[in-house]
Design a protein around this motif. Structure first.
Motif, short mmCIF file in Angstrom:
data_model
loop_
_atom_site.label_atom_id
_atom_site.label_comp_id
_atom_site.label_asym_id
_atom_site.label_seq_id
_atom_site.Cartn_x
_atom_site.Cartn_y
_atom_site.Cartn_z
N UNK A 378 45.78 -8.04 -3.69
CA UNK A 378 46.08 -9.33 -3.09
C UNK A 378 47.06 -10.12 -3.96
N UNK A 379 46.94 -9.98 -5.28
CA UNK A 379 47.88 -10.65 -6.18
C UNK A 379 49.29 -10.11 -5.98
N UNK A 380 49.42 -8.81 -5.80
CA UNK A 380 50.74 -8.23 -5.53
C UNK A 380 51.33 -8.80 -4.25
N UNK A 381 50.52 -8.91 -3.21
CA UNK A 381 50.99 -9.49 -1.95
C UNK A 381 51.39 -10.94 -2.15
N UNK A 382 50.61 -11.67 -2.95
CA UNK A 382 50.89 -13.09 -3.18
C UNK A 382 52.21 -13.28 -3.91
N UNK A 383 52.47 -12.45 -4.92
CA UNK A 383 53.73 -12.53 -5.65
C UNK A 383 54.90 -12.21 -4.72
N UNK A 384 54.69 -11.24 -3.83
CA UNK A 384 55.76 -10.79 -2.95
C UNK A 384 56.10 -11.80 -1.88
N UNK A 385 55.13 -12.56 -1.40
CA UNK A 385 55.31 -13.34 -0.18
C UNK A 385 55.19 -14.84 -0.36
N UNK A 386 54.46 -15.31 -1.36
CA UNK A 386 54.05 -16.72 -1.39
C UNK A 386 54.95 -17.56 -2.27
N UNK A 387 55.09 -18.83 -1.90
CA UNK A 387 55.78 -19.80 -2.72
C UNK A 387 54.92 -20.14 -3.93
N UNK A 388 55.52 -20.70 -5.01
CA UNK A 388 54.70 -21.06 -6.18
C UNK A 388 53.55 -21.99 -5.85
N UNK A 389 53.73 -22.93 -4.90
CA UNK A 389 52.66 -23.84 -4.53
C UNK A 389 51.47 -23.08 -3.93
N UNK A 390 51.78 -22.16 -3.04
CA UNK A 390 50.68 -21.42 -2.42
C UNK A 390 50.09 -20.37 -3.36
N UNK A 391 50.89 -19.88 -4.28
CA UNK A 391 50.35 -18.98 -5.31
C UNK A 391 49.24 -19.68 -6.07
N UNK A 392 49.47 -20.93 -6.44
CA UNK A 392 48.45 -21.68 -7.17
C UNK A 392 47.20 -21.83 -6.32
N UNK A 393 47.40 -22.10 -5.07
CA UNK A 393 46.26 -22.32 -4.17
C UNK A 393 45.40 -21.06 -4.04
N UNK A 394 46.06 -19.93 -3.89
CA UNK A 394 45.30 -18.70 -3.63
C UNK A 394 44.78 -18.07 -4.92
N UNK A 395 45.53 -18.21 -6.03
CA UNK A 395 45.03 -17.66 -7.29
C UNK A 395 43.95 -18.54 -7.91
N UNK A 396 43.72 -19.71 -7.35
CA UNK A 396 42.65 -20.58 -7.82
C UNK A 396 41.35 -20.36 -7.06
N UNK A 397 41.39 -19.57 -5.99
CA UNK A 397 40.19 -19.40 -5.17
C UNK A 397 39.81 -17.94 -5.00
N UNK A 398 40.61 -17.20 -4.29
CA UNK A 398 40.23 -15.83 -3.94
C UNK A 398 40.34 -14.89 -5.13
N UNK A 399 41.26 -15.15 -6.05
CA UNK A 399 41.43 -14.23 -7.18
C UNK A 399 41.69 -15.00 -8.47
N UNK A 400 40.71 -15.71 -8.99
CA UNK A 400 40.91 -16.49 -10.21
C UNK A 400 41.20 -15.60 -11.41
N UNK A 401 41.94 -16.15 -12.34
CA UNK A 401 42.39 -15.39 -13.50
C UNK A 401 41.24 -14.98 -14.42
N UNK A 402 40.11 -15.68 -14.32
CA UNK A 402 38.99 -15.35 -15.21
C UNK A 402 38.52 -13.92 -15.01
N UNK A 403 38.58 -13.43 -13.79
CA UNK A 403 38.15 -12.06 -13.53
C UNK A 403 39.12 -11.07 -14.16
N UNK A 404 40.44 -11.30 -13.96
CA UNK A 404 41.43 -10.43 -14.60
C UNK A 404 41.33 -10.54 -16.10
N UNK A 405 41.13 -11.78 -16.61
CA UNK A 405 41.03 -11.96 -18.06
C UNK A 405 39.88 -11.18 -18.66
#
Length: 488
Positions: A378-405
């Protein structure tokens, strides 16, 4: 050209027309140039030995590598299989009549010009093959070369010569002598050098089928697998016009537009996410062009990895993960930002975490092999398709960085660490690792499905990044709400 050369034009053998190609606004001519035992006649007149040097300076350009530009989606299968996915040509070429001949089109280029600052409207990733100056190792002296055709483009006032390079013997095609002057590609031995290194040139100006002087380009169909020689170069991709999305839901098809108009940083980050998900990190990193590696080092050297990843295990909502997993099939259909917005809206409508109403579990109890690949996809799709504003929105909910970290906290290979740091630097990627007040990482209360999320699913509806309400379907979306289950 002198008068003798102009008089020799009358002695040139007749050109061979293969066919006319009729288009809506133009007619293309497919043909082969005349030649005899001494030379090819893409240049007017007869070339003599003492005239070759000024002709090379006037009509030809030296090159030392060949490159092929692909879209991200066309390039990924090459990296996945660790070999070039050879395709039968569907271009206006004689090769379209020979479906057994498969390859990739390459063009002459210069090694010194290659780098992440390149701009193109053709694709996102360039494959580059440096050419050896040693006659024993050069692909042009150790493989069969066939002169396929010349294609005239009247709308652009240019002609394109095409050559097939292969180890296979094709008796149906005409062998090309790369040392014979006057053709689309010419090779000479530099006698001034001790080792007599090869120099190779391509023709940049020619006479077309009608005898007019036009701009000239060269294309090589490399039938052999060039993967062992390739270097990967993400480039800045600028679309000439924004792709128009046409959706036919009955047959589930739409016009792909992922990574269209992406910067080289977006493309490289997407490639890194894909490689982390598929465990091909080392392979992709080693194939990067030296200039890309240098840019990567500059971007990551002075960043402390501990600021990006952490070892503290976050608490997550099991139900929210189950909802996410139930929609994983539809993530693959997301090809633009509207698709992702529809997906997120449906995701939040199926499950909203409320205070004290979530089944919290430690991330240690979840299988990383099942959790992380889906989030990276999903992160790959987000980088490919989403604006920076929506990247923040979706990486703050469905795929937070804490899990990757957490899952990346034990990275021991330097290339892995560089990839994660580089991804984290993209605009809109929320890497906030601090627990918010009221989260399980602070005082034990719960306010979000993920402990380090900067916003909760419910608070998204008041987010400053949210400019319109989510809809279950859109005429511009290739993900239909009717495809999704209505309960977790």
């Amino acid at each position: 050209m002198d008068e003798d050369m102009e008089q020799d034009v009358r002695k040139v053998p007749p050109l061979l027309k293969i066919r006319d190609i009729y288009l809506l606004d133009d007619t293309l001519t497919l043909w082969r140039p005349s030649h005899d035992a001494r030379q090819y006649y893409l240049i007017s007149g007869t070339l003599k030995t003492d005239q070759l040097s000024p002709v090379l300076q006037t009509y030809y350009t030296k090159f030392d590598c060949v490159t092929s530009i692909l879209t991200f989606d066309d390039a990924v299968p090459i990296f996945a299989s660790q070999s070039t996915t050879l395709q039968a040509t569907d271009d206006y070429s004689v090769l379209r009549d020979y479906h057994m001949i498969r390859g990739l089109w390459f063009k002459p280029d210069l090694e010194e010009r290659l780098g992440p600052e390149e701009q193109t409207s053709l694709g996102n990733i360039k494959l580059a093959i440096p050419l050896s100056h040693d006659e024993k190792e050069s692909i042009f002296t150790n493989m069969n070369i066939y002169f396929l055709e010349v294609l005239d483009y009247p709308a652009e006032d240019k002609s394109v010569s095409r050559l097939l390079i292969t180890k296979t013997v094709h008796e149906e095609f005409e062998k090309y002598d790369i040392f014979k002057p006057g053709g689309p590609v010419h090779m000479v031995k530099n006698q001034d050098e001790t080792d007599a290194e090869l120099e190779i040139y391509y023709l940049r100006e020619c006479f077309n089928y009608a005898g007019r002087k036009w701009r000239h380009e060269v294309e090589f169909m490399l039938e052999e697998d060039p993967w062992p020689m390739c270097k990967i170069i993400p480039v800045n991709n600028y679309c000439r016009k924004r792709p128009r999305i046409t959706v036919i839901r009955d047959i589930s098809s739409s016009l792909p537009c992922r990574y269209m108009g992406a910067t080289w940083r977006d493309t490289l980050a997407g490639l890194f996410v894909w490689s982390l998900r598929t465990y091909l990190v080392w392979l992709v990193f080693e194939r990067l062009h030296d200039k890309v590696k240098h840019a990567l080092n500059l971007a990551t050297t002075h960043v402390n990895i501990k600021d990006i990843i952490h070892t503290e295990c976050p608490m997550v909502c099991r139900d929210m993960f189950q909802t996410y997993d139930s929609l994983s099939t539809f993530i693959a259909k997301c090809e633009n930002e509207q698709d992702l917005r529809d997906l997120l809206g449906i995701f939040l409508s199926l499950h909203c975490c409320e205070n004290g109403n979530c089944s919290l579990v430690s991330l240690k109890s979840l299988n990383a092999a099942q959790v992380l690949p889906g989030i990276l996809y999903l992160l790959e799709k987000t980088i490919a398709c989403a604006s920076p504003q929506f990247r923040y929105e979706i990486t703050s909910t469905v795929m937070p960085w804490s899990i990757m970290g957490y899952y990346c906290s034990d990275l021991k290979i330097k290339s892995h660490r560089k990839m994660v740091i580089f991804i984290s630097q993209l605009p809109g990627i929320n890497t906030d690792l601090e627990g918010r007040p009221g989260s399980p990482m602070s005082n034990g209360a719960f306010s979000s499905g993920y402990s380090s999320a900067a916003v909760t699913p419910r608070s998204l509806y008041g987010s400053p990044f949210r400019k319109r309400s989510y809809s279950r379907s859109s005429q511009h979306s290739s993900v239909s709400s009717t495809d999704f289950p209505m309960s977790p």
